[in-house]
Design an enzyme around this catalytic site. Structure first.
Site, PDB file in Angstrom:
ATOM      1  N   ASP A 501      48.582  42.273  26.586  1.00  7.68           N
ATOM      2  CA  ASP A 501      48.919  43.342  27.516  1.00  7.68           C
ATOM      3  C   ASP A 501      50.429  43.529  27.486  1.00  7.68           C
ATOM      4  OD1 ASP A 501      48.564  45.158  29.784  1.00  7.68           O
ATOM      5  OD2 ASP A 501      49.521  43.566  30.935  1.00  7.68           O
ATOM      6  N   ASP A 700      48.140  39.359  32.496  1.00  8.72           N
ATOM      7  CA  ASP A 700      48.535  38.774  33.784  1.00  8.72           C
ATOM      8  C   ASP A 700      48.046  39.551  34.997  1.00  8.72           C
ATOM      9  OD1 ASP A 700      50.143  41.023  33.605  1.00  8.72           O
ATOM     10  OD2 ASP A 700      51.817  40.053  34.645  1.00  8.72           O
ATOM     11  N   ASP A 704      43.439  43.068  33.707  1.00  6.04           N
ATOM     12  CA  ASP A 704      43.213  42.326  32.466  1.00  6.04           C
ATOM     13  C   ASP A 704      42.028  41.373  32.568  1.00  6.04           C
ATOM     14  OD1 ASP A 704      45.476  43.453  31.226  1.00  6.04           O
ATOM     15  OD2 ASP A 704      46.787  42.011  32.210  1.00  6.04           O
TER      16      ASP A 704
END
Length: 812
Positions: A501, A700, A704
């Site tokens: 990400d 995080d 996600d």
């Protein structure tokens, strides 16, 4: 000289001199003074929260004498003036001192087997499956003596003292001149051996017989089944030979016509097995060193700031959420919380492994057990007890150490038929030696059968995987790598695709104002103040960055009226009497404001990955403010290292494509998926898996979590949300991708260690059992003594544990 009256900061409770106060706020016709701009901003957002009288915590309600007693721990019930740090009699009245305050109820200690974590008991004992000593499921901060280790050590040393003379007597016929035979005679020697060996076998070795019997009752044959059969057979045979020598046929007798006894074998085997148990228990206790080191990081007391402004030291277990605590220079931060006053640099290396202290100001979070630098600050406790990050780390490491790796299934399958096979081999060896062996046939048959039973201990096979997992996960925790389960650690070694990400993983996750470009006739500060005034009423994520930039310059927003938010475009309002607007090109096209003078500059900033916001005043363009989420300083190094390892890196982000491609270009990431919805992230991971990739996902945020769960291995940043950590198999406390490379190093080393252990265990048994059965005798005339078989068995178990302990020194 007139002394100015001090005012109390309603947020942090500090005393403030109005003339020197950092900030002040008018509310409901009254002026409030603050020690810093951070407290003023908090008050401005929720004034009623800070003006409502705070309900005293249990610690606040105690009188100073009782609170002082907390530090001393023990107090006399008759004379409260008598305080002591340890229990004992009162020096005045002689009564036993009592705890100054009732402590929280003690946590129940469960015991489990290191080889079979599904076995859980509420008291020490042995595993009904493998017979190994159970150990505490959770590690305490005190390095307490293991009762099992104490018992085995005592039995071992007493056995040594009794076994040595048994060995001397048993081998006395090898001494030149055979003095013992002349002095005592063979019959007396046999009786002495019986008297000396009996306490060794029946008292010192009794736990082995108990566990061997339990294995039969539970239909779970294990190492103690073999030990009990081997030593029991040698001992019972020898006792019968001493008590009833005439019942034995010639096939049992030696050249002189006597019946050989094997008390020295039974005693020596028992002693060597006890030695192995002592060494194994000591080594197993060292696998908890990592957890014990983490537990020792936590301070014992905290400095409580009470509602009236006074301060007192209290034990950490009495701190509650919402308590205000003062942390002085050099002290450890007591619990997780937020700084409400003051600033300092804090060394968080004990938790994250990052050696550089982190600057902390009002509003910044702090981690319990990190070390304060030279500054002092007041913090508000937000996570206490088992909710702190340290407690979560200890819990995760403990669970990971008890989890089972898929590779363990191989050892389990082998162990399930191993012991029955060994018993059959021992019986076959006995039959062969009794039929075609040299004289005395039955004596040789018995010795070889016992040697087979003793040498084939499956303990090394069972310990190969769990010991490496326990040490490896502990080593990872000390390096800021939390492994949630052993399966994740095993799979990580095979990962060939890493999905990352962008926000919070490659970037800091906190947008900042990176450029301010005013138009002619305006200044940086005027432009920033105008933008912050408009954004004060906005909930957009970029608004926080602009307000933070204004706060850093110690400025206050202006007066705002007629505020309107236009979804997807920006905001408008009247700032200090002037019509103003802040937003993107679409907003200014609607307002009919010309941006030609700023367009070239805006495109240049956008090419650098900045999000551009235009600002206008009185219908004219006033300037541009650029906001960006900076790359983590560690990101380029991490990506380069992962590329060197041949990892395919795929970046996923919900941001616009221009920003995503700019970040990817800076980091050398070739595959980018931008403007991705949270649900789509999991689909992309699934697609990569369908292409044959073994995928790890690093993220995080809450968005996600689905992808972290879908991936073969989920890797969460501890700087992110709790749900991300719960969804991941591995958590990186340091919060940067270099931890992924370190975690892969840990995975490779641990799995290599497991393979070494399993190879050694299989090779040992594959070679040891045939030799003990006597396959070398027809070719070389060599037989393996049961005593040597016992020594080899002990060495195999200890060597497996010693190999696993090497992981403690692994460089990551």
């Amino acid at each position: 000289m007139k002394i100015e009256q001090m005012e109390r900061d309603p947020v942090c409770g500090m005393s403030v001199q109005p003339a020197q106060g950092s900030a002040m706020v008018n509310h409901a016709g009254k002026t409030y003074f603050f020690c810093c701009a951070g407290c003023a901003a908090k008050f401005r957002g929720e004034p009623e929260k800070y003006l409502t009288p705070r309900t005293p915590s249990p610690s606040d309600s105690r009188d100073p004498k009782t609170l002082a007693a907390q530090k001393s721990s023990f107090i006399c019930p008759m004379d409260p003036e008598v305080l002591a740090e340890r229990p004992g009699p009162c020096p005045k009245c002689g009564m036993a001192l009592e705890p100054a305050l009732p402590l929280p109820p003690s946590t129940r200690v469960d015991y489990t087997c290191p080889m079979h974590p599904e076995i859980v008991r509420d008291a020490p004992g042995s595993c009904p499956i493998c017979g190994m000593a159970l150990e505490p499921r959770t590690t305490s901060i005190d390095d307490e003596q293991n009762p099992e280790l104490a018992s085995m050590t005592r039995r071992f040393w007493i056995s040594v003292g009794l076994t040595i003379p048994v060995l001397v007597l048993g081998m006395s016929d090898l001494i030149p001149g055979q003095p013992f035979q002349h002095w005592l005679g063979m019959r007396a020697i046999a009786w002495l051996e019986l008297l000396l060996a009996t306490p060794v076998v029946l008292w010192a070795g009794w736990p082995f017989f108990e566990r061997g019997w339990a294995s039969l009752v539970n239909r779970s044959l294990n190492m103690f089944t073999l030990i009990a059969l081997g030593t029991g057979t040698a001992y019972v045979y020898s006792v019968i030979a001493v008590l009833f020598p005439d019942i034995f046929p010639p096939s049992f007798r030696d050249m002189s016509g006597g019946v050989p006894v094997y008390f020295e074998a039974a005693a020596a085997i028992t002693t060597l097995v006890l030695l192995g148990q002592v060494l194994e228990l000591r080594a197993r206790s060292r696998t908890s060193t990592a957890i014990r080191s983490l537990l020792k990081l936590s301070p014992k007391t905290a400095r409580l700031v009470r509602a009236d402004g006074t301060e007192i030291d209290v034990r950490l277990e009495h701190i509650t959420v919402g308590d205000q605590l003062r942390v002085r220079p050099g002290e450890k931060v007591p619990v997780d919380g937020v700084i409400i006053d003051g600033n300092s640099s804090i060394d968080e290396s004990i938790m994250t492994g990052e050696p550089i202290p982190v600057e902390k100001n009002a509003g910044n979070g702090v981690i319990g057990s990190s070390v304060n630098g030279t500054g002092t600050f007041v913090m508000r406790a937000e996570r206490v007890g088992s909710d702190t990050l340290l407690a979560q780390i200890v819990r995760m490491v403990s669970e990971a150490q008890r989890s089972r790796a898929p590779v363990q299934k191989l050892a389990d399958r082998v162990a399930s038929f191993f012991v029955p096979a060994v018993v059959l081999i021992a019986l076959a060896a006995f039959a062969i030696w009794a039929t075609v062996g040299p004289a005395p046939k039955m004596a040789h048959a018995l010795l070889n059968a016992v040697a087979v039973l003793i040498i084939a201990c499956p303990c090394a096979l069972g310990l190969a995987t769990p010991m490496a997992i326990m040490v490896g996960t502990g080593r990872g925790a000390l390096a800021g790598i939390l492994v949630r389960n052993a399966e994740a650690l095993e799979i990580l070694e095979k990962v060939d695709t890493l999905v990352v990400d962008k926000t919070g993983t490659l970037t800091e996750g906190r947008p900042r104002v990176t450029s301010i470009t005013p138009a002619a006739g305006s200044s940086d500060l005027q432009l920033l103040r105008m933008a912050a005034t408009l954004e004060r009423g906005s909930e957009h994520p970029l608004a926080a960055a602009i307000l933070a930039a204004l706060s850093e310059r110690h400025l206050e927003p202006g007066a705002l009226a007629d505020f309107h938010s236009r979804t997807g475009k920006g905001v408008t309002g009247v700032v200090d009497g002037k019509k103003s607007a802040l937003g993107n090109r679409a907003l200014f096209a609607d307002l009919g404001i010309d941006l030609a003078a700023l367009d070239e500059c805006a495109k240049s900033l956008e090419a650098e990955g900045q999000t551009v916001m235009f600002v206008s005043s009185d219908g004219k363009a006033a300037g541009i403010i650029g906001v960006a989420d900076p790359l983590k300083s560690s990101a380029p190094e991490a990506i380069e290292r992962l590329h060197r390892e041949g990892i395919r890196i795929v970046m996923l982000t919900g941001d616009n494509r221009a920003t995503a491609e700019t970040v990817a270009r800076k980091l050398g990431i070739e595959e980018v998926h931008a403007e991705v919805l949270p649900g789509d992230k999991a689909e992309i991971v699934k697609r990569l898996q369908s292409e044959g990739g073994i995928v790890a996902m690093a993220g995080d945020g809450i968005n996600d979590a689905p992808a972290l769960t879908q991936a073969n291995v989920g890797i969460a940043m501890a700087t992110g949300t709790d749900i991300a950590m719960e969804s991941a198999g591995i958590t990186l406390l340091r919060g940067d991708l270099r931890g992924v490379a370190r975690a892969r190093t840990l995975s490779r080393a641990t799995m290599r260690n497991i393979r070494q252990n399993l190879f050694f265990a299989f090779a040992y048994n594959s070679l040891g059992v045939p030799i003990a059965a006597g396959v070398l005798y027809p070719f070389f005339g060599l037989q393996l003594s049961p005593i040597l078989a016992s020594a080899a068995m002990t060495f195999s178990s200890v060597s497996v544990i010693a190999n696993a302990l090497r992981l403690r020194h692994l460089k990551l």
